[in-house]
Design an enzyme around this catalytic site. Sequence first.
Site, PDB file in Angstrom:
ATOM      1  N   LYS A   1       0.804  -1.222   0.000  1.00 53.34           N
ATOM      2  CA  LYS A   1       0.000   0.000   0.000  1.00 53.34           C
ATOM      3  C   LYS A   1       0.839   1.275   0.000  1.00 53.34           C
ATOM      4  O   LYS A   1       0.495   2.254  -0.665  1.00 53.34           O
ATOM      5  CB  LYS A   1      -0.955   0.001   1.202  1.00 53.34           C
TER       6      LYS A   1
ATOM      7  N   GLU B   1      -2.899   7.258   7.648  1.00 51.65           N
ATOM      8  CA  GLU B   1      -3.413   8.208   6.678  1.00 51.65           C
ATOM      9  C   GLU B   1      -4.630   8.924   7.251  1.00 51.65           C
ATOM     10  O   GLU B   1      -5.272   8.451   8.198  1.00 51.65           O
ATOM     11  CB  GLU B   1      -3.765   7.526   5.357  1.00 51.65           C
TER      12      GLU B   1
ATOM     13  N   ARG C   1      -6.484  -7.426 -10.414  1.00 47.66           N
ATOM     14  CA  ARG C   1      -7.221  -8.644 -10.753  1.00 47.66           C
ATOM     15  C   ARG C   1      -8.624  -8.248 -11.184  1.00 47.66           C
ATOM     16  O   ARG C   1      -8.996  -7.084 -11.094  1.00 47.66           O
ATOM     17  CB  ARG C   1      -7.312  -9.559  -9.526  1.00 47.66           C
TER      18      ARG C   1
END
Length: 663
Positions: free
Chosen positions: A118, A199, A291
């Site tokens: 991430k 975050e 995906r």
Amino acid sequence: MKLFNKILIANRGEIARRIIRTAKAMNISTVAIYSDQDADALYVKEADEAIHLPGDELSETYLHIESIIAAAKKSGADALHPGYGFLAENADFAEACSKNGITFIGPEAQAIRQMGHKTAARLFAEKAGLPLSKGITGDSATLLEKAKEIPFPVLVKAAAGGGGKGMRIVHDPKDLPEILEATKREALSYFGNGEVYIEQYIINPRHIEVQVIGDKNGHYIHLFERECSLQRRYQKIIEESPSPSLTPEVREKMCGDAVQLIAQMKYSNAGTIEFLVDEQLNYYFLEMNTRIQVEHTVTEMVTGIDIVRQQILAAAGFDLEIKQEDISQNGHAIECRIYAEEPEEEFRPSPGKMSLYHEPNGNDLRIDTAYNAAGEVSAAFDPMIAKMVVHAKSRTEALEKSVHFLHDYAIHGIKHNIPYLIYLLHDESFRKNNIHTRFCDIHLNEYIAYQKQQAISIEAIAAFLLLSMDQNKDSKSPGENSVWQQIGYWRQNMFPSIELNQKNIEIEIVNNTSNRLSLRYQNENYEITREKQVQNILEFHLNGVDTRVYITWINPAQAEISFKGQKYTAHRKDILIEAEFSDDAALTNSDPGNITSPMPGKVIDVFISKNQAIKEGEPLLIVEAMKMENTIRSAMDGIVEEVNIEKGQAVGTSEIMVKIKAL
């Protein structure tokens, strides 16, 4: 260049069936893999070949790279499609395919690795010019020191996380040290990587994602966006396209940013760029899924583009068949995910054997599922039963159609979320698009209260009475050798003793014949005329209204009934069933001090020890099942007498894990 001859599908269930459909349309042979639990699964029968994977655990079957590669080589497959979940975003798996001469139908391993981490993904997105929320990376000391630079609340997230795991909200700075350590432990346990970052937490955000596809020849497109804000436990349950939140200007910019990101990556194959959107329609890059997604079906319904086909073409080296200027959103599509779970119990999974599985049918309806009849929902896998996708000219029409089809979706034998989905689709806030990603969690108690206040269904009562009094040996009620065939008690008794959803029903039978029934309930008169019965479906007129009810007999005195998506259990009280006095019944009603697991699973944490004093509601342990954590709490104040389990242990539903003595 040429297309593949044979594709091995490294997945199971509905996504395996979905890939098989497209492969067959492209004249490509398919190979299924299956564990013992899936030996009789539909996808195994529908594939051209099937190879068994020995082993009891996921780590030995659908997550075992060496076994899957060996199966692909044994079958002669020249390509492999990973579907979603399992190994779909495993860079080592993609590399193993390449090393063994098998084309991985997905992006390069480098792209999977980069977007799977991430913090690395955030850095790349920032360089590509995408907007990001404020964030901090570094070790624990750095995170604690710099956290004051971000306004609270904040999110602590696992760098290698996903699927809602390894993520916690921190509202108060004084709680940050403890939550940092807890998230690191969870991240290490789930992902083998304890790195976390912080975050900014966006208040009441929406979750909107853009479907992108690239090929190996430098062509990159988007298929517009999907709104995925209705979630529980950070997992989506209703998705729609187009998003009712975006303006045309924001939509164009967001989709353009998504294409810009994959172009800079030179990304090949299908992927999804996910964004959080605040109340002012400012959007922030969240992550990329490398995906196909569960909800790709929504996009296919509004664009008419087969995304799996484009994946296969891109992996084979062909140009994409479509150009950006040829793609548009036509009408509106809504997807409802049907799960084996109990919304009233914080969406706890509810695996088990279905006694009835009936799908609706109609125009503009698509159902992707692993089932075509009643089957087993295994505790070993995700509890999703099906995806129901509806297309219409407008959002309003799509909502109405979705409710209509859910009314005709009947599943018996296990708990499911169909009533909850209908409730959400009727909810005024959802209809007016006044929602956010925490909407379901925050408003769950409102649904629970609504369910408790639900009126007794006269339709369910009528169906139960019609079949209970039926003396015809050819009927589909309990059976020709049952007590119903042996006595005519209710033909003489005008006040039958019945119970519906554990509520005693006071009802008067005014008159009855083989096909007609007159009854009085709560000072209202009802005339019922039987029309027909086919297997579990009973059709009749109720005061002149056409009525369809689904009914499954549990035993000669009890039936499970569905009407308009709502499920009821009816019980004839004047007949005593032997099972009501069995050892199993005694166990079900056992002392609340005997703590058992709500479902088969694995113990991932234990918080108590022998002789410890505990309070009502205090957490005892966590059982993980069907990709969800279930915190088991004490039902009373007491002393822990026995702890019969330990971390990492597999547990069933009958064994007593903890014994508590009440104070």
